[in-house]
Design a protein around this motif. Structure first.
Motif, mmCIF file in Angstrom:
data_model
loop_
_atom_site.group_PDB
_atom_site.id
_atom_site.type_symbol
_atom_site.label_atom_id
_atom_site.label_comp_id
_atom_site.label_asym_id
_atom_site.label_seq_id
_atom_site.Cartn_x
_atom_site.Cartn_y
_atom_site.Cartn_z
ATOM 1 N N ASP A 174 -42.564 16.455 93.851
ATOM 2 C CA ASP A 174 -43.540 15.709 93.809
ATOM 3 C C ASP A 174 -44.001 15.230 95.230
ATOM 4 O OD1 ASP A 174 -45.480 13.684 92.834
ATOM 5 O OD2 ASP A 174 -43.912 12.074 92.470
ATOM 6 N N GLY A 230 -46.773 23.208 90.088
ATOM 7 C CA GLY A 230 -47.796 22.384 90.459
ATOM 8 C C GLY A 230 -49.112 22.984 91.109
ATOM 9 N N ALA A 276 -52.657 22.469 94.381
ATOM 10 C CA ALA A 276 -52.318 21.086 93.586
ATOM 11 C C ALA A 276 -52.934 20.078 94.136
ATOM 12 C CB ALA A 276 -50.546 21.189 94.043
ATOM 13 N N THR A 327 -42.008 9.413 88.464
ATOM 14 C CA THR A 327 -42.765 10.590 88.264
ATOM 15 C C THR A 327 -42.002 11.231 86.996
ATOM 16 O OG1 THR A 327 -43.641 10.699 90.375
ATOM 17 C CG2 THR A 327 -43.262 12.912 89.240
ATOM 18 N N LEU A 336 -48.003 14.824 92.586
ATOM 19 C CA LEU A 336 -47.989 15.284 91.251
ATOM 20 C C LEU A 336 -47.673 14.202 90.406
ATOM 21 C CD1 LEU A 336 -45.670 18.536 91.319
ATOM 22 C CD2 LEU A 336 -48.404 18.364 91.563
ATOM 23 N N VAL A 353 -54.645 18.084 90.836
ATOM 24 C CA VAL A 353 -54.515 16.534 90.431
ATOM 25 C C VAL A 353 -55.748 16.057 90.555
ATOM 26 C CG1 VAL A 353 -52.058 17.104 91.005
ATOM 27 C CG2 VAL A 353 -53.604 15.937 92.629
ATOM 28 N N TYR A 396 -43.740 21.066 84.280
ATOM 29 C CA TYR A 396 -45.058 21.771 84.609
ATOM 30 C C TYR A 396 -45.150 23.056 83.597
ATOM 31 C CZ TYR A 396 -47.903 19.392 87.776
ATOM 32 O OH TYR A 396 -49.059 18.424 88.181
#
Length: 888
Positions: free
Chosen positions: A602, A547, A489, A671, A710, A493, A619
């Motif tokens: 997150d 993620g 992840a 988020t 995330l 990102v 996701y």
């Protein structure tokens, strides 16, 4: 008007690949040429082996510059090939032929290998005394480096000599005393139980007629050394001792080829590298050096025979290295600061790096010089190392006392900016020169951006250096503590940002092999790749979290958009299908609630925590959407409708479970709204309400971000897309906690792992997890390039054949000067605000067009040196250089 010029000629994503894994390699190039609306109308590739033409494509009418596949005589192993390119422009005028850098085929079949794996025996031979500082006496049980060698005779000077070499562990290769190549930490990290990458070298100039010697040094590296934070079993993940595999081909004028291979004729001994380990560091005793050990005539009477063996549990598959090698790239002179309470001396490199120090010194025989490494100083100016956890990060050099001496480690690296140097009695800092050396995969730098803000410029530098420091064989989470995993992840990102900074095409192709090899039988991707060191006591690897496990789908899509490379998607498509099936089978109600995998949510968010099932389900919508698009890319039309239906079902479940009629999403976090908006989960009426709630959450946080790993990448893009670019710039320029500017105000030269890595109120965060070199929060870089500078890809035209240009001008930024070397050529964007007008200059490479989208129509447009009509706020421009004046 000048001729069209092909530039940046690449084969298999390399300027000069030294080994192929495909019998039909692919060719790419970019274009240069002045004037407007320049186009390529045809191309011709000629591939030669010496004077023999293996493929002459002839003149091929085509504008294509991506992934042109070789279609000539079947390529054999162990060849050095050259290729040249001619292109024709829009007027059918040819360019001058351009010669690309030569490339090597390598050893493309396992049957080409005659070498055998060799290593030292586990026990020291009778009569051999271990040096006094041998790590058999230390608690870490790190091992000495092995020296291996054998003599060979060449009947005459070869016309061509090629070395193919790899290791279980790390190696340096020598011929007649000369170091071969400039790579460090070779061959890199793979799952050694499945695959090892080898390197190819042209060593013709090093081999002489008559007696010769080939030698190697072996370190533990990722194979048997320490990786990870499980200290009960931090080492020996793949095996208990390093090993070498090497094959030297000597080609003579009459066509004969002789081979020198690793076999029972080699000998081994331990020397001055008393131990070397990624986490512990290296100890080097110069008194134990063996001058001439890799040269003919050296006395090997005290050397022992090697053991020829087959690695357990099986001999790994051998493949050519896919990514550019790790090399020393930038040197930083150490600035002396002060004497520490410990008695050591503190130096500052001025930049947090991954690498090691070079010492130049004078001392007496037996003098010990100790280097401790840390990222930051504490409040009293002392080296702060508590956040390294179990990583010792300490190097020792024991002088031989023969004039001026130099030392740098061979088989370890550290993450650090500051160094504490402890000197022997009688030696002062004035007697020592300390230089920091940064190492990373030597990927071509593709982007550069400067602005009118010193803080933003430092942020851009921090992003680049966090990438440099963590792109070391795999994209690691951090280079300093006892971890250094390839967390998925963190990478996904950041991936769009990473591609602006460097050419990551070959690097991802390599890492995708690691990801594929780590995939579990039930289709689950893993949190990290290679995966073995994360949980050494599990029978299988740790399945990927939402993620994290989704990362391969996301990065495959981005790889297609950036490079127009279908081959990676085609090769791994079935693995992506298996991952989506894994998710769907575990969650028949289309809410991603089944915890057959981890769920980090997150990660490391500040403020209210987002609902983890909501994040996971969002996701799922994203990857289902992307799989529908990827299915179309690889012409799997049967799968497009399947994933579109899946995405619709998951959207419906998401809305029912998490979204109220008022647009409030469960958890009511920044988020939550960012994911729902950026993943296009909401219908139009709820989209507008969610956008308003996002702005409300920013207001409630006093204009500060509250996202974790995330959420962070979506902040500025989403704010820009919902018509609030000023709020995106507010976040960019914020210098109070939490923000990017806050860490910069504390002197950060890389991106922190945590927004609160250090705060004025609480000091340092928990030592359990507090890296100051973690690129995930640097994902804002994609917005800086794509929206502040206005250089973005277009999903409708992958590979940057169309450049989407939607710059967001802001008076606080003042000016931008950016360029990006896209696969198609250099894209430039410079703008400057003067009064109420913006002067914006762009350059679009040949064979491309720019899709311009501005808030207001330009007041004027100059194409080249001629004014032209303004077509409105949204329009398309062909290749060339343009200047626009735009009302602010």
């Amino acid at each position: 008007m000048s001729k069209l010029r092909p530039v940046a000629l690449r084969c298999e994503h390399h300027l000069a690949p030294m080994g192929l894994n495909r019998s039909a390699p692919r060719f790419d190039w970019a274009l240069e040429g002045d004037g407007l609306d320049r186009r390529q109308s045809a191309w011709q590739i000629v591939v030669r082996n010496g004077g023999k033409v293996l493929w002459d494509s002839g003149k091929v009418p085509s504008a294509e510059t991506h992934q042109i596949q070789y279609a000539g005589i079947a390529l054999a192993s162990d060849l050095t090939l050259g290729w040249s390119l001619t292109v024709w422009d829009e007027n059918d005028q040819p360019s001058d032929p351009v010669d690309a850098a030569p490339f090597r085929t390598g050893l493309m079949s396992q049957d080409d290998w005659q070498a055998q794996w060799i290593a030292r025996y586990f026990v020291l031979p009778a009569g051999r005394e271990a040096p006094s500082d041998n790590p058999y006496d230390n608690k870490w049980q790190a091992r000495p480096a092995d020296h291996l060698r054998r003599d060979f005779s060449a009947s005459e000077k070869p016309v061509r000599a090629s070395a193919y070499v790899t290791a279980l562990g790390l190696y340096e290769l020598y011929i007649n005393g000369a170091r071969v190549g400039d790579a460090v930490m070779a061959p890199g990290w793979t799952d050694y139980h499945q695959r090892v990458e080898y390197q190819s070298y042209d060593v013709t100039d090093l081999v002489d007629s008559g007696e010769n010697t080939i030698g190697a040094m072996l370190g533990e590296g990722w194979y048997s050394g320490r990786v990870g934070h499980n200290q009960r079993r931090a080492g020996n993940h793949y095996g208990g001792r390093p090993a070498l595999l090497c094959q030297l081909h000597l080609e003579y004028a009459d066509g004969r080829v002789e081979r020198v291979v690793t076999d029972e004729h080699w000998k081994t001994v331990q020397g001055p590298v008393c131990y070397s380990d990624f986490l512990m560091g290296e100890q080097y005793d110069a008194r134990l050096e063996m001058p001439g050990w890799a040269e003919p005539g050296y006395d090997t009477s005290r050397w022992q025979p090697v053991e020829v063996f087959t690695p357990d549990p099986r001999a790994p598959h051998l493949e050519a290295s896919r990514a550019p090698q790790v090399r020393e790239t930038v040197r930083f002179p150490g600035k002396y600061l002060h004497k520490a309470k410990t008695g050591g001396h503190i130096y500052d490199l001025g930049q947090n790096i991954a690498g090691y120090c070079e010492l130049e010194l004078s001392g007496q025989s037996g003098d010990r010089f100790t280097l401790r490494h840390g990222e930051i100083l504490d409040g009293e100016g002392e080296l702060y190392v508590a956040n390294l956890r179990h990583a010792v990060a300490t190097d020792h050099y024991i002088a031989k006392g023969e004039g001026r001496e130099k030392f740098k480690p061979r088989f370890t690296f550290h993450g650090f900016r500051y160094v504490e140097l402890t000197l022997p009695a009688g030696v002062s800092p004035a007697d020592v020169t300390l230089t920091g050396i940064a190492i990373h995969n030597d990927l071509p730098v593709t982007g550069a951006m400067r602005t009118g803000s010193d803080m933003v410029n430092q942020l851009l530098s921090n992003i680049e250096w966090s990438q440099r420091d963590n792109f070391l064989s795999v994209p690691t989470d951090c280079p300093q503590r006892d971890e250094r995993y390839g967390w998925a992840a963190d990478a996904q990102v950041f991936w769009k940002t990473s591609g602006y900074v460097m050419d990551v095409s070959a690097f991802l192709e390599k890492w995708f092999e690691d990801i594929a090899e780590a995939q579990l039988p039930d289709g689950a991707f893993t949190d990290v790749a290679p995966s073995k060191p994360l949980n050494p006591y599990r029978l299988t690897a740790q399945p990927g979290a939402p993620g994290w496990g989704d990362a391969p789908v996301i990065m495959a899509w981005q790889h297609w958009l950036r490079y127009g490379d279908k081959a990676l998607v085609e090769k791994h498509f079935d693995r992506l299908v298996a991952w989506l099936k894994h998710i769907a089978d575990a969650n028949p109600d289309h809410l991603r609630v089944n915890a057959v995998y981890n769920n980090y949510g997150d990660w490391l968010s500040i403020g209210p925590a987002s609902d983890r099932t909501m994040v996971a389900t969002a996701y799922w919508v994203l990857v289902a959407d992307l799989m529908a698009k990827l299915s179309a890319v690889v012409d799997r039309t049967d799968m497009v409708a399947h994933y579109e239906a899946q995405a619709t079902a998951v959207r419906t479940a998401f809305l029912a479970a998490f979204v109220g009629d008022d647009g409030i999403i469960k958890g009511d976090t920044q988020t939550a709204y960012l994911l729902a908006l950026d993943f296009s989960i909401l219908p139009p009426d709820l989209h507008a309400k969610a956008a308003a709630h996002l702005l409300r959450k920013l207001d409630e946080a006093d204009g500060h971000l509250q996202t974790g790993f995330l959420g962070v990448k979506h902040l500025c893009p989403v704010l820009s897309d919902i018509g609030a670019p000023d709020r995106a710039y507010d976040l960019l320029f914020n210098e109070t906690y939490p923000s990017w500017g806050f860490s910069i105000r504390q002197g950060a030269t890389t991106i922190w792992e945590r927004w609160d890595g250090w705060t004025e109120e609480k000091g340092f965060q928990s030592v359990n997890m507090n890296s100051f070199n973690h690129y995930a929060y640097g994902a804002v870089g994609e917005w800086l390039y794509a929206r502040a500078a206005g250089i973005d890809w277009d999903e409708a035209a992958p590979g940057y054949s169309t450049i989407r240009m939607r710059p967001l001008f802001d008076r606080r930024l003042g000016w931008v000067d950016a360029h990006y070397d896209a696969p198609t050529g250099r894209v430039e964007s410079q703008w400057r605000i003067e009064g109420d007008l913006v002067t914006w200059t762009i350059a679009v490479p040949p064979n491309c067009e720019a899709a311009i989208a501005l808030v207001k129509a330009p007041a004027s447009l100059t194409a080249g040196d001629k004014a032209t009509a303004v077509p409105g706020a949204q329009f398309t421009l062909g290749s060339g250089r343009y200047t626009l004046t735009v009302p602010l």
